[in-house]
Design a protein around this motif. Structure first.
Motif, PDB file in Angstrom:
ATOM      1  N   ARG A  14      53.139  37.212 -45.307  1.00  0.00           N
ATOM      2  CA  ARG A  14      53.882  37.723 -43.983  1.00  0.00           C
ATOM      3  C   ARG A  14      55.348  37.449 -43.910  1.00  0.00           C
ATOM      4  O   ARG A  14      55.954  38.135 -42.982  1.00  0.00           O
ATOM      5  CB  ARG A  14      53.178  36.882 -42.630  1.00  0.00           C
ATOM      6  CG  ARG A  14      51.774  37.343 -42.599  1.00  0.00           C
ATOM      7  CD  ARG A  14      51.111  36.436 -41.821  1.00  0.00           C
ATOM      8  NE  ARG A  14      51.219  35.030 -42.523  1.00  0.00           N
ATOM      9  CZ  ARG A  14      50.661  34.108 -41.852  1.00  0.00           C
ATOM     10  NH1 ARG A  14      49.705  34.012 -40.700  1.00  0.00           N
ATOM     11  NH2 ARG A  14      50.727  32.766 -42.467  1.00  0.00           N
ATOM     12  N   LYS A  15      55.790  36.729 -44.566  1.00  0.00           N
ATOM     13  CA  LYS A  15      57.398  36.140 -44.763  1.00  0.00           C
ATOM     14  C   LYS A  15      57.887  36.868 -45.853  1.00  0.00           C
ATOM     15  O   LYS A  15      57.701  36.392 -47.024  1.00  0.00           O
ATOM     16  CB  LYS A  15      57.601  34.862 -44.627  1.00  0.00           C
ATOM     17  CG  LYS A  15      57.130  34.252 -43.527  1.00  0.00           C
ATOM     18  CD  LYS A  15      57.227  32.763 -43.639  1.00  0.00           C
ATOM     19  CE  LYS A  15      56.343  31.884 -42.381  1.00  0.00           C
ATOM     20  NZ  LYS A  15      56.590  30.414 -42.542  1.00  0.00           N
ATOM     21  N   THR A  17      60.803  36.588 -47.034  1.00  0.00           N
ATOM     22  CA  THR A  17      61.843  35.561 -47.725  1.00  0.00           C
ATOM     23  C   THR A  17      60.770  34.552 -48.744  1.00  0.00           C
ATOM     24  O   THR A  17      61.356  34.234 -49.887  1.00  0.00           O
ATOM     25  CB  THR A  17      62.356  34.691 -46.891  1.00  0.00           C
ATOM     26  OG1 THR A  17      61.530  33.826 -45.929  1.00  0.00           O
ATOM     27  CG2 THR A  17      63.492  35.614 -46.005  1.00  0.00           C
ATOM     28  N   ASN A  18      59.360  34.594 -48.453  1.00  0.00           N
ATOM     29  CA  ASN A  18      58.681  33.746 -49.124  1.00  0.00           C
ATOM     30  C   ASN A  18      58.389  34.528 -50.504  1.00  0.00           C
ATOM     31  O   ASN A  18      58.398  33.777 -51.532  1.00  0.00           O
ATOM     32  CB  ASN A  18      57.487  33.295 -48.583  1.00  0.00           C
ATOM     33  CG  ASN A  18      56.449  32.063 -48.984  1.00  0.00           C
ATOM     34  OD1 ASN A  18      55.410  32.663 -49.677  1.00  0.00           O
ATOM     35  ND2 ASN A  18      57.215  31.277 -49.184  1.00  0.00           N
TER      36      ASN A  18
END
Length: 143
Positions: A14-15, A17-18
């Motif tokens: 969902r992120k 950046t992850n």
């Protein structure tokens, strides 16, 4: 807990950046000469079919000019029929899944490795489709 002790790198898709952070971790492992096992479905299922693959982490293999080996895992009963006891899906707890596996009579694991693919020859979406097709074909051949 057990997965993290085995070196599993978890990703929160969902992120965005992850995904970048995990890609960096995977790239470093490849630079160190380590092998990586990637489950590109991004989730688990009963294993009746192969779910669509997410391609973002495959870019690491392309950038590293790595070879990718498609592999499938199937769980079978003693009579070689699919055994769904090891299926770890939805919001089921690890302990419920473990209890089902332990109480299962016999479970056999079938590993099927397909021919290696040179990742740099493909873009990530094409590579994801090719890998999925090869893995899906291994299910059809072993039924």
């Amino acid at each position: 807990f057990l997965a993290s002790k085995a070196g599993t790198i978890f990703i929160d898709r969902r992120k965005k950046t992850n995904v970048r952070h995990v890609s960096g971790q995977l790239a470093e492992l490849i630079r160190q000469g380590k092998n990586i096992f990637l489950f590109p479905e991004g989730t688990t299922s009963k294993g009746i079919s192969v779910l669509p693959f997410r391609s973002s982490l495959l870019q690491v293999a392309i950038d590293a000019e790595a070879w990718v080996v498609p592999a499938s895992i199937r769980y079978l009963s003693i009579d070689k029929l699919p055994n769904f006891a090891p299926a770890y899906i939805d919001n089921e707890s690890f302990f419920i899944s473990l209890k089902r596996v332990i109480s299962s009579r016999e479970t056999f694991v079938e590993l099927n490795f397909r021919d290696p693919i040179k990742a740099e020859n493909f873009d990530r979406r094409t590579l994801a489709k090719l890998l999925r097709d090869r893995i899906q074909s291994s299910f059809k051949q072993s039924v």
